[in-house]
Design a protein around this motif. Structure first.
Motif: not given
Length: 119
Positions: A12-26
């Motif tokens: 779950v932590a990796n899911l959240i971290l991955g989502a943050i990285l995915l959205l990080s440019p914005w």
């Protein structure tokens, strides 16, 4: 949720971290070509691996997460975007994902799952 293992919390932590990285440019405003593409692709791979691990745990998912986390960690130097907010985001998230994957691999080596219930 009482049947959840520590490995599920790592996923779950990796899911959240991955989502943050995915959205990080914005989120962090570094929408610049290869940097944002790297964040999007790497974040998406982490999210997909986390979802796969939550659906049906397999050791290969953790090995891939370790590799992808390490890629995120070193990509600022490989792709040449050191000294930026994007670098900080990639290094922090990459290190966290790699550490969580290493923890899960270590937990698996200490207590491998049983494939049968034989007596």
């Amino acid at each position: 949720m009482e049947n959840w293992t520590n490995a599920k919390y790592c996923d779950v932590a990796n899911l959240i971290l991955g989502a943050i990285l995915l959205l990080s440019p914005w989120i962090f405003g570094f929408d610049t070509g290869k940097v944002s593409a790297n964040a999007n692709i790497t974040g998406l791979v982490i999210v997909v691996l986390a979802v796969a691990a939550l659906a049906a745990y397999a050791v290969w998912e953790e090995w891939l997460n370790l590799v992808v986390g390490l890629w995120a960690l070193v990509s600022p130097w490989v792709l040449g975007f050191q000294g930026t907010t994007a670098m900080t985001v990639h290094v922090v998230i990459g290190a966290a994902v790699a550490i969580l994957a290493a923890i899960e691999l270590w937990m698996m080596s200490q207590n491998p799952p049983r494939l049968t219930t034989g007596r």
